[in-house]
Scaffold this motif. Structure first.
Motif, PDB file in Angstrom:
ATOM      1  N   ASN A 113      -1.978   1.036   6.048  1.00 57.78           N
ATOM      2  CA  ASN A 113      -3.013  -0.369   5.776  1.00 57.78           C
ATOM      3  C   ASN A 113      -4.344  -0.030   6.070  1.00 57.78           C
ATOM      4  O   ASN A 113      -4.901  -0.569   6.944  1.00 57.78           O
ATOM      5  N   TYR A 114      -5.209   0.313   5.045  1.00 54.71           N
ATOM      6  CA  TYR A 114      -6.730   0.489   5.314  1.00 54.71           C
ATOM      7  C   TYR A 114      -7.241  -0.713   4.969  1.00 54.71           C
ATOM      8  O   TYR A 114      -6.650  -1.632   4.204  1.00 54.71           O
ATOM      9  N   ASP A 115      -8.406  -0.821   5.588  1.00 53.07           N
ATOM     10  CA  ASP A 115      -9.185  -2.246   5.123  1.00 53.07           C
ATOM     11  C   ASP A 115      -9.780  -1.989   3.742  1.00 53.07           C
ATOM     12  O   ASP A 115      -9.874  -1.209   3.015  1.00 53.07           O
ATOM     13  N   ASN A 116     -10.204  -3.291   3.512  1.00 56.63           N
ATOM     14  CA  ASN A 116     -10.767  -3.491   1.903  1.00 56.63           C
ATOM     15  C   ASN A 116     -11.818  -2.507   1.760  1.00 56.63           C
ATOM     16  O   ASN A 116     -12.298  -2.296   0.678  1.00 56.63           O
ATOM     17  N   ALA A 117     -12.870  -2.433   2.847  1.00 58.51           N
ATOM     18  CA  ALA A 117     -13.990  -1.507   2.578  1.00 58.51           C
ATOM     19  C   ALA A 117     -13.755  -0.157   2.317  1.00 58.51           C
ATOM     20  O   ALA A 117     -14.342   0.403   1.465  1.00 58.51           O
ATOM     21  N   PHE A 118     -12.307   0.400   2.771  1.00 59.09           N
ATOM     22  CA  PHE A 118     -11.996   1.714   2.425  1.00 59.09           C
ATOM     23  C   PHE A 118     -11.732   1.872   0.863  1.00 59.09           C
ATOM     24  O   PHE A 118     -12.115   2.679   0.079  1.00 59.09           O
ATOM     25  N   TYR A 119     -10.969   0.775   0.390  1.00 59.68           N
ATOM     26  CA  TYR A 119     -10.461   0.554  -1.039  1.00 59.68           C
ATOM     27  C   TYR A 119     -11.798   0.469  -1.883  1.00 59.68           C
ATOM     28  O   TYR A 119     -12.015   0.860  -3.174  1.00 59.68           O
ATOM     29  N   SER A 120     -12.695  -0.522  -1.280  1.00 58.42           N
ATOM     30  CA  SER A 120     -13.956  -0.630  -2.136  1.00 58.42           C
ATOM     31  C   SER A 120     -14.695   0.558  -2.465  1.00 58.42           C
ATOM     32  O   SER A 120     -15.196   0.808  -3.628  1.00 58.42           O
ATOM     33  N   SER A 121     -14.882   1.557  -1.429  1.00 57.86           N
ATOM     34  CA  SER A 121     -15.595   2.703  -1.412  1.00 57.86           C
ATOM     35  C   SER A 121     -14.743   3.710  -2.580  1.00 57.86           C
ATOM     36  O   SER A 121     -15.509   4.523  -3.336  1.00 57.86           O
ATOM     37  N   LEU A 122     -13.407   3.744  -2.587  1.00 55.60           N
ATOM     38  CA  LEU A 122     -12.770   4.437  -3.324  1.00 55.60           C
ATOM     39  C   LEU A 122     -12.959   4.280  -4.703  1.00 55.60           C
ATOM     40  O   LEU A 122     -13.049   5.060  -5.622  1.00 55.60           O
ATOM     41  N   GLU A 123     -13.118   2.866  -5.061  1.00 51.72           N
ATOM     42  CA  GLU A 123     -13.322   2.492  -6.393  1.00 51.72           C
ATOM     43  C   GLU A 123     -14.562   3.313  -7.258  1.00 51.72           C
ATOM     44  O   GLU A 123     -14.728   3.423  -8.336  1.00 51.72           O
ATOM     45  N   ASN A 124     -15.542   3.457  -6.331  1.00 51.64           N
ATOM     46  CA  ASN A 124     -16.756   4.035  -6.616  1.00 51.64           C
ATOM     47  C   ASN A 124     -16.982   5.399  -6.451  1.00 51.64           C
ATOM     48  O   ASN A 124     -17.904   6.230  -6.936  1.00 51.64           O
ATOM     49  N   THR A 125     -15.772   6.190  -5.841  1.00 50.61           N
ATOM     50  CA  THR A 125     -15.971   7.438  -5.592  1.00 50.61           C
ATOM     51  C   THR A 125     -15.486   8.352  -6.892  1.00 50.61           C
ATOM     52  O   THR A 125     -14.636   8.205  -7.604  1.00 50.61           O
ATOM     53  N   ILE A 126     -16.252   9.544  -7.050  1.00 53.57           N
ATOM     54  CA  ILE A 126     -16.169  10.099  -8.040  1.00 53.57           C
ATOM     55  C   ILE A 126     -16.003  11.544  -7.521  1.00 53.57           C
ATOM     56  O   ILE A 126     -16.483  11.773  -6.602  1.00 53.57           O
ATOM     57  N   GLU A 127     -14.953  12.340  -7.979  1.00 56.00           N
ATOM     58  CA  GLU A 127     -14.597  13.570  -7.547  1.00 56.00           C
ATOM     59  C   GLU A 127     -15.900  14.535  -7.464  1.00 56.00           C
ATOM     60  O   GLU A 127     -16.519  14.575  -8.447  1.00 56.00           O
ATOM     61  N   ASP A 128     -15.768  15.454  -6.469  1.00 53.92           N
ATOM     62  CA  ASP A 128     -16.902  16.445  -6.215  1.00 53.92           C
ATOM     63  C   ASP A 128     -16.308  17.734  -7.268  1.00 53.92           C
ATOM     64  O   ASP A 128     -15.744  18.336  -6.511  1.00 53.92           O
ATOM     65  N   ASP A 129     -16.791  17.801  -8.350  1.00 51.27           N
ATOM     66  CA  ASP A 129     -16.329  19.209  -9.015  1.00 51.27           C
ATOM     67  C   ASP A 129     -16.531  20.413  -8.349  1.00 51.27           C
ATOM     68  O   ASP A 129     -15.843  21.333  -8.317  1.00 51.27           O
ATOM     69  N   TYR A 171       0.943  -1.179   0.124  1.00 50.33           N
ATOM     70  CA  TYR A 171      -0.108  -0.200   0.052  1.00 50.33           C
ATOM     71  C   TYR A 171       0.911   1.141   0.116  1.00 50.33           C
ATOM     72  O   TYR A 171       2.093   1.064   0.682  1.00 50.33           O
ATOM     73  N   TYR A 172       0.534   2.216  -0.471  1.00 51.37           N
ATOM     74  CA  TYR A 172       1.084   3.716  -0.211  1.00 51.37           C
ATOM     75  C   TYR A 172       0.042   4.726  -0.857  1.00 51.37           C
ATOM     76  O   TYR A 172      -1.068   4.300  -1.529  1.00 51.37           O
ATOM     77  N   GLN A 173       0.188   5.753   0.103  1.00 49.06           N
ATOM     78  CA  GLN A 173      -0.666   7.168  -0.186  1.00 49.06           C
ATOM     79  C   GLN A 173       0.389   8.026  -0.496  1.00 49.06           C
ATOM     80  O   GLN A 173       1.394   8.193   0.295  1.00 49.06           O
ATOM     81  N   SER A 174      -0.165   9.170  -1.085  1.00 42.27           N
ATOM     82  CA  SER A 174       0.820  10.478  -1.325  1.00 42.27           C
ATOM     83  C   SER A 174      -0.235  11.622  -1.668  1.00 42.27           C
ATOM     84  O   SER A 174      -1.431  11.417  -2.016  1.00 42.27           O
TER      85      SER A 174
END
Length: 832
Positions: free
Chosen positions: A366-382, A132-135
């Protein structure tokens, strides 16, 4: 930063830099006006050109491996200056490295051995090796008019342009900044299962790009994609370059040389120079700075394209990457500086594209899988992203804006937008990029667009000329409800055709209804003329596509249909569509619907159907493209999967038949870097029920003079019919693999292309009118596909005058008196 005074004395100098001992030109050597930031690098042939408006007459030349040299310019304009640089020698592990020309060999070459070790360890050194990594990512994309002359007669009355000139941080030239866009985002990466997501926190844009159609922005952004040198290929300029760290083709593509041991940010590194064996192939010149701590980590990289490269409309492409060592010793990208000059023809103004990326605040949570699953469906708020204050940007942007970007750009663009010539340029650009004419002002105010204008006039056998005029509303009228359509008239048949569409978007749109993400419901009602089997075309009335050759296309139908559609983009990868359609099909020309019932032949004036369908599209490795047409994908390496099923319902809203039909397709580009690329589409389909032939599978015959890659070019319209099939359409673009090595051809930068189209299918007894009663008779000239696949092959030359392609196509089988054996097809292709 140096402030330009446009009235100061102008000094310009150009020339060639060579090795004093060998006479070889020296590429990528720094040339700078002494004591300033105005500078450039020599190109692949050792040439440079430099100017300033400050009256400075001293230049300094420098490069590792050579002694610095300072020269005084005697005069205001000096050209064809020849400068000789004295080399130095270096010693590394008892191997003497000299800047002299020698026969290159891989065997017992210390540079090659060092690069083998570097490539062998690259998977351990790349940050993607982490689970995992974030930046945090800061990105600035800017567009400039390069070598801008504020004293040109064109700008003498526009003093606001003179006040906006600046010196480029890329090449030191006088430039006029036209647009600037910056974003701040959080990056999330998970190795297994793989996910990489960018959540935009803030966006800020000034300049002319906001006035253009979004497809222009999308294409410019795609030109300068983020790159990863540890990958085997690097995607830039819609091309695939071999990475100098490729595990597959590095040593087949590049020559490597040890230049020096240097210190970069207090890290001891070996400086490696590399260049392609064939400078016309898609590859780089450049330097790599690799750590000498035994880990062979990449500290810095400089990449350039050779002058002779077979690449259109682009020059002076430069990539500079700097890496930083994180707390746990892993190396990660810290900064990337990427620039390129674009031009249509030599001698006309060039556009300088410049993109800076900065990454900070790396972490390995190391976030849990639920966190990444939600990211997959996240769309930026323009809306939230763009509403950030100036203080927010001052505090959070990684790199300060230049003075003219921060204070002068907005004012200059405001005045420029009032200029009649600028308004004309914007409208012309909108037309060529979208096919629509903006009515009333610009994209910020226009409530209605006319188009597509490429469909105003088109010919066919039934109507003679098909005259059409249409348009659509924009989000400036309503950002959720859109209306569009057209009126058309046939000169021969003297019938009025029409199309009307209402679309409601459950998400607010900026300009048109097809912007990503789509969540639309639409109702369309239409009456128009179609060729049998040609409903696969996005725009059947396109002027060029409508010009037919070969056997006359006379098997046509008047279709009167209403379609209710719901379409939703669930995320960047997954798109779904559902529809209900009621259609009345009235044959015309030489097409007849004749029902054979117990030997009695009945002519039917129409065929009425009611159907419902669903389609699922999944894209692997792609990103959306905000075009007015159905969603395209700019990532040419993406894999596009599509599965659809639709069913007819008898006695529902007058439907006359029950039927079941399934289609599946895979579309993929296989990049082979120096060996070109292959575009392939594999399709399969099956009709599961007893069905009349107009509802069976009719292969996509395309009798136009224009090349259509996913169709059969030499096949006649409605020549074959089948109820189960598999087809393959493929093109191999060699990108000059052969021509680059042939004199004259290499100067013309021609490229080769080979194509194959084939379909294998059968007509089962259930749907064959010769064996089963109660079916429509096949029209004259229409036959079932036999046990042998239909095949056609082609060879062609593309990149003729950079925009033209011509193919020779030959039909392999099913040849009779009514079919053509061969033909030429052509197309205009704007490609890099």
């Amino acid at each position: 930063m140096i402030s330009l005074a446009v009235s100061a004395q102008s000094i310009s100098v150009s020339g060639f830099v060579k090795d004093a001992e060998t006479g070889e030109p020296l590429p990528f050597l720094a040339v700078r006006f002494t004591g300033t930031t105005i500078g450039t690098q020599t190109n692949d042939n050792g040439e440079f050109s430099l100017s300033n408006n400050l009256g400075i007459r001293t230049i300094t030349l420098s490069s590792l491996g050579y002694k610095d040299k300072t020269l005084i310019i005697d005069g205001d304009t000096i050209s064809d200056l020849i400068i000789l640089m004295e080399s130095t020698e270096f010693q590394l592990n008892e191997v003497i490295i000299r800047n002299s020309k020698e026969h290159y060999t891989k065997r017992d070459n210390p540079a090659v051995e060092f690069m083998r070790e570097t490539i062998a360890r690259k998977n351990n050194n790349r940050i993607e090796a982490k689970p995992y990594y974030q930046s945090e990512l800061y990105e600035k994309f800017s567009l400039h008019l390069d070598k801008f002359n504020p004293d040109s007669k064109l700008f003498t009355k526009n003093i606001f342009l003179k006040n906006a000139v600046d010196s480029s941080e890329v090449n030191g030239h006088v430039v006029l900044t036209l647009s600037m866009k910056e974003t701040l985002a959080d990056i999330f990466y998970r190795k297994t299962p793989h996910l990489q997501k960018e959540i935009v926190k803030a966006k800020h844009e000034e300049g002319i790009l906001s006035d253009f159609d979004e497809s222009v922005n999308d294409n410019l952004q795609e030109l300068l994609r983020e790159i990863n040198l540890y990958d085997n290929t690097i995607d830039l300029m819609f091309n695939s370059f071999v990475s100098p760290l490729s595990s597959v083709l590095a040593f087949a593509t590049y020559k490597y040389y040890i230049e020096d041991t240097v210190t970069v940010d207090n890290i001891q590194c070996l400086k490696m120079f590399f260049s392609p064996f064939n400078k016309q192939s898609i590859g780089f010149n450049g330097r790599l700075f690799i750590t000498l701590d035994g880990k062979y980590s990449l500290k810095k990289a400089e990449l350039h394209i050779p002058n002779q490269i077979n690449l259109n409309f682009a020059k002076d492409l430069t990539v500079i990457q700097n890496f930083t060592q994180l707390a746990d010793s892993v190396w990660a990208l810290a900064e990337e500086d990427l620039s390129v000059n674009l031009y249509l023809f030599s001698g006309i103004p060039e556009l300088l594209l410049h993109r800076i990326r900065s990454l900070r605040n790396y972490s390995f949570d190391n976030y849990d899988n639920a966190f990444y699953s939600s990211l997959e469906n996240t769309i930026e708020d323009d809306e939230k992203a763009v509403k950030k204050s100036a203080d927010y940007w001052t505090e959070n942007r990684h790199i300060p804006l230049r003075e003219k970007e921060e204070t002068g750009l907005k004012k200059m663009i405001g005045e420029l937008r009032q200029h009649p010539l600028y308004k004309t340029v914007i409208r012309t650009s909108d037309f060529f990029s979208s096919g629509y004419f903006v009515v009333g002002g610009n994209r910020e105010t226009s409530k209605f667009n006319i188009g597509p204008l490429t469909s105003l006039v088109s010919p066919n056998e039934i109507e003679g000329l098909h005259l059409r005029l249409g348009g659509t509303t924009t989000a400036n009228l309503s950002n959720r409800l859109f209306a569009g359509g057209y009126l058309a008239y046939g000169v021969y048949d003297q019938k009025l055709k029409y199309n009307g569409t209402l679309t409601y978007s459950f998400r607010k749109k900026k300009f048109h209804e097809n912007e990503f993400p789509r969540d639309n419901i639409s109702l369309m009602y239409e009456y128009d003329l179609y060729s049998a089997g040609a409903t696969f075309l996005d725009n059947k009335d396109n002027f060029l596509a409508a010009w037919k050759i070969g056997a006359p296309v006379t098997k046509m139908s008047y279709l009167r249909r209403g379609i209710l559609t719901y379409e939703k983009d669930l995320n960047f990868h997954l798109n779904t569509k559902m529809w209900f359609k009621r259609q009345i099909d009235e044959p015309t020309g030489t097409l007849k619907y004749q029902l054979n019932s117990n030997g009695a032949i009945t002519d039917l004036p129409t065929l009425l159907t009611f159907e419902g369908g669903v389609q699922v599209n999944y894209t692997i490795g792609g990103r959306p493209y905000n075009d007015r047409n159905p969603q395209m994908n700019l990532s040419k390496k993406a894999t596009e999967l599509s599965l659809s099923h639709y069913a007819g319902f008898k006695n529902v809203l007058g439907g006359e038949y029950n039927y079941q039909h399934t289609e599946f397709s895979v579309k993929k580009r296989l990049q082979m870097t120096a060996f070109g690329y292959i575009d392939t589409r594999l399709k399969a389909g099956k009709v599961w029920t007893k069905t009349p032939f107009p509802l069976l599978i009719i292969p996509n015959a395309f009798q136009s003079i224009i090349i259509q890659p996913d169709a059969f070019q030499i096949m006649n319209n409605l020549e074959f019919v089948t109820d189960q099939y598999v087809s393959l359409n493929t093109e191999y673009h060699l990108n000059g693999l052969l021509f680059n090595r042939i004199p004259v051809f290499n100067l013309l930068k021609l490229r080769e292309v080979v194509s194959f189209n084939g379909i294998y299918g059968t007509l089962t007894d259930r749907n064959n009118p010769q064996t089963t009663d109660g079916l429509f008779l096949l029209p004259n000239g229409t036959k079932p596909l036999g046990n042998t696949p239909y095949m056609e092959v082609g060879v062609g030359i593309e990149n003729i005058f950079k925009v033209f392609r011509i193919d020779y196509l030959r039909r392999w089988n099913y040849i009779d008196a009514n079919s053509a054996k061969w033909g030429f097809r052509a197309s205009f292709v704007f490609s890099f």
